[in-house]
Design a protein around this motif. Structure first.
Motif, short mmCIF file in Angstrom:
data_model
loop_
_atom_site.label_atom_id
_atom_site.label_comp_id
_atom_site.label_asym_id
_atom_site.label_seq_id
_atom_site.Cartn_x
_atom_site.Cartn_y
_atom_site.Cartn_z
N ASN A 221 0.83 -1.21 0.00
CA ASN A 221 0.00 0.00 0.00
C ASN A 221 0.87 1.26 0.00
O ASN A 221 0.52 2.24 -0.65
CB ASN A 221 -0.95 0.00 1.19
N MET A 222 1.99 1.23 0.72
CA MET A 222 2.88 2.39 0.72
C MET A 222 3.27 2.74 -0.71
O MET A 222 3.26 3.92 -1.10
CB MET A 222 4.14 2.11 1.55
N GLN B 285 1.72 1.92 -3.49
CA GLN B 285 0.57 2.38 -4.28
C GLN B 285 0.18 3.80 -3.89
O GLN B 285 -0.14 4.62 -4.77
CB GLN B 285 -0.59 1.41 -4.08
N VAL B 286 0.21 4.10 -2.60
CA VAL B 286 -0.07 5.47 -2.15
C VAL B 286 0.96 6.43 -2.76
O VAL B 286 0.61 7.53 -3.20
CB VAL B 286 -0.08 5.55 -0.61
N VAL C 161 2.41 6.15 -5.60
CA VAL C 161 2.05 6.39 -6.99
C VAL C 161 0.89 7.37 -7.07
O VAL C 161 0.89 8.28 -7.91
CB VAL C 161 1.71 5.05 -7.69
N GLY C 162 -0.09 7.22 -6.20
CA GLY C 162 -1.22 8.15 -6.17
C GLY C 162 -0.75 9.58 -5.91
O GLY C 162 -1.20 10.53 -6.58
N LEU C 163 0.16 9.74 -4.96
CA LEU C 163 0.70 11.08 -4.66
C LEU C 163 1.51 11.61 -5.83
O LEU C 163 1.41 12.79 -6.19
CB LEU C 163 1.57 11.02 -3.40
N ARG D 241 1.19 10.94 -8.96
CA ARG D 241 0.30 11.34 -10.05
C ARG D 241 -0.20 12.77 -9.86
O ARG D 241 -0.55 13.45 -10.82
CB ARG D 241 -0.92 10.42 -10.11
N GLU D 242 -0.27 13.18 -8.60
CA GLU D 242 -0.78 14.52 -8.30
C GLU D 242 0.34 15.55 -8.23
O GLU D 242 0.12 16.67 -7.78
CB GLU D 242 -1.56 14.49 -6.99
N GLY D 243 1.55 15.15 -8.60
CA GLY D 243 2.63 16.12 -8.72
C GLY D 243 3.69 16.06 -7.64
O GLY D 243 4.65 16.83 -7.66
N TYR D 244 3.54 15.15 -6.68
CA TYR D 244 4.59 15.04 -5.65
C TYR D 244 5.77 14.22 -6.16
O TYR D 244 5.63 13.35 -7.03
CB TYR D 244 4.02 14.37 -4.39
N ASP E 201 2.89 -0.33 -11.14
CA ASP E 201 2.35 0.98 -10.76
C ASP E 201 3.39 2.08 -10.89
O ASP E 201 3.10 3.16 -11.41
CB ASP E 201 1.80 0.93 -9.33
#
Lengths: 269, 305
Positions: B51-52, B54-55, B57-59, B61-64, B86
């Motif tokens: 999960n770390m 995947q999280v 990757v989510g962050l 994607r938002e520019g971090y 991912d």
């Protein structure tokens, strides 16, 4: 287009693609069709011209194998050119793979390996909260993939971080790859599991357009410090009598006779 | 090295407001200064490395610019598929940071021996693998990672490593480079990671006329630099604190073979690979003890190196 017509067009298109290119997973595509129809026709703040806008809603499609449903919805919303999809779907050199591909316009994340999208959705939702962005993050999951431990890591995480801009939707069609969910790896009581993990739970008939619309709209609007899950009770193969509840349509591609019979049935509705 | 890397990351995060640090419930006494300085860009995600990742990757994607941090096999082998699909397929701007390279956590057992990570991660397209040798390289690696856009992996030893380089080393690392540590004529010794210090010590102590190079990035070597080495030295030795299968030495032999088969070099140097001989060492031991058990030394002098 009203959402019932949108869903009908999706089913006809998914059926056609599976038939033309001899691909699998029409059963799972039909179970999730009404969910995606409501999302793409009514709920999601998205459009082809704002596909990268920071304020758009994000939908992560974890059941990447049921690609024909998502590609059909994106085609109806103008993200995908009809001719390109017809020509390209699973053909050499095309990004229209039979597990959804982020190189296709409108697809946020490539999936196909199960248990990935919810965690990515969590990171996206976390960024949204920390930056106070207005969007909602959706993740559409199958029931079978709840066997994956990574999903339960994400389920713990989302509640602990109070990701109230996150909506997970479970396409609970009760059939997974090798048999019924009850036989392979029982999930029930599924709603109680999510409640115990501190999620807000809504259950809905996943083929009742009005009920889905109301449930998904309210799930999107609510912000009460908890992530939300919509457990949509669905029927694998929904819409074609000889495909409903049948495991074989997880695999089998509709041949010419199947295709014509299914198409006639769908058109008559 | 881990404190050097994290402290440099913290100082860079002040001006690079996209840096976000995730940890998998490890990093006690190391990560607190970062967490206190940037509470909005730090998160302990719990003991959940899939999960770390995947999280992250989510962050991203938002520019971090996201750094995941944990020990050895946990942010790497434990979540290989998240890294492959991912992070790497999506070219997400995520840096995986693992401490405890090789036998750095020796007494803690095989669970904590990080000895297959290079082979695993270098096989994945879009991944940049970095293995700094000393605090100076660790600092320059942090600088590189903050500026790099895309997937990367940093393997860091632990704490208390001696400084090998003079301060003259460039403040930011460059992929593909071979950093000369000492000159010599008999052979070129290419070393990756913190075992560099002990190899330098061994060469000096034995009086061998060997050149030593530190190789902080694995793979994608500068063709010109490697060809020059191959033209200059008949013999090369690679050293890594990692299994021989698919590791750093393998990557050098592959690159040399590519140069030779395409005519870029006219002869192959003799390459001796020093690494763990594809085995687990299940006994307890300090890093120095386990390195000796795995025979990670140049050994007795040999005329052919």
């Amino acid at each position: 287009m009203d959402t019932a017509s949108f869903a009908k067009a999706m089913r006809l298109r998914a059926l056609e693609l599976c038939h033309l290119k001899r691909t699998s997973h029409i059963g799972g595509a039909f179970s999730v069709t009404d969910i995606l129809a409501v999302l793409y026709n009514e709920v999601l703040n998205i459009s082809p011209t704002t596909a990268r806008s920071p304020s758009r809603d994000r939908l992560f499609y974890s059941k990447g194998h049921a690609c024909t449903a998502l590609y059909s919805a994106l085609e109806l919303r103008g993200f995908i050119d009809r001719h390109m999809l017809s020509e390209g779907f699973t053909t050499d050199g095309s990004y229209f793979t039979s597990h959804v591909n982020h190189r296709v316009p409108g697809v946020e994340l490539s999936t196909g390996s199960l248990g990935h999208a919810l965690g990515v959705a969590c990171g996206t939702a976390l960024a949204g909260l920390r930056r106070r962005l207005p969007h909602t993050v959706f993740a559409v999951l199958s029931d079978g993939e709840l066997d994956e431990g990574s999903n339960w890591e994400a389920i713990l995480f989302a509640a602990h971080q109070r990701l109230d801009n996150l909506v997970a939707i479970i396409d609970y069609n009760k059939i997974q790859s090798f048999g019924s969910v009850a036989e392979v790896m029982n999930l029930d009581p599924l709603a109680d599991k999510f409640r115990a993990f501190n999620w807000t739970v809504k259950e809905v008939d996943g083929h009742d357009i009005e009920a889905l619309s109301e449930t998904l709209r309210s799930a999107k609007a609510e912000r009460f410090d908890a992530p939300k899950v919509v457990i949509a009770h669905t029927i694998k193969g929904k819409g074609v009598s000889f495909m409903e509840h049948e495991l074989v349509w997880h695999y089998q591609s509709p041949n010419k006779d199947d295709y014509e019979a299914a198409r006639n049935e769908l058109r008559a509705k | 090295m881990r404190n050097t890397f994290i402290n440099k990351l913290r100082s860079l995060a002040a001006t690079h407001e996209d840096v976000f640090l995730l940890c998998g419930d490890l990093g006690y006494s190391v990560l607190e200064p970062f967490a206190e300085a940037f509470p909005n860009r730090f998160l302990n995600v719990g003991v959940a490395e899939q999960n770390m990742t995947q999280v992250a990757v989510g962050l991203a994607r938002e520019g971090y610019n996201v750094f995941t941090y944990s020990i050895g096999n946990f942010p790497t082998l434990r979540c290989m598929e998240q890294i492959r699909y991912d992070i790497c397929y999506h070219e997400a701007n995520v840096k995986v940071v693992a401490v405890g390279a090789g036998y750095a956590y020796g007494p803690q057992g095989v669970s904590h021996h990080t000895t297959e990570d290079i082979a695993m991660l270098r096989a994945i397209p879009n991944m940049t693998v970095c293995s700094p040798a000393d605090p100076i390289e660790a600092r320059a690696a942090a600088e590189f990672m903050v500026h790099h856009r895309g997937p990367a992996y940093v393997r860091i030893n632990k704490a208390g490593e001696p400084t090998v380089h003079a301060d003259a080393v460039a403040p930011i690392l460059t992929p593909g480079e071979f950093i000369k540590v000492r000159p010599g004529r008999g052979a070129a010794v290419l070393v990756t990671g913190a075992i560099l210090a002990s190899i330098v010590h061994e060469v000096r102590a034995s009086g061998r006329d060997y050149a030593i190079y530190s190789v902080p990035f694995i793979g994608n070597y500068s063709r010109n630099a490697l060809a020059t080495l191959a033209d200059t030295f008949d013999a090369m030795i690679t050293v890594e604190e990692h299994q021989l299968n698919g590791g750093f030495g393998s990557s050098v032999v592959e690159a040399l073979s590519d140069l030779y088969s395409t005519g870029r070099i006219s002869r192959m140097p003799k390459v001796r690979r020093i690494g763990i001989p594809n085995q687990f060492i299940g006994v307890s031991g300090s890093q120095e003890y386990l390195r000796r058990q795995a025979q990670l030394t140049l050994g007795a002098s040999r005329s052919d190196a």
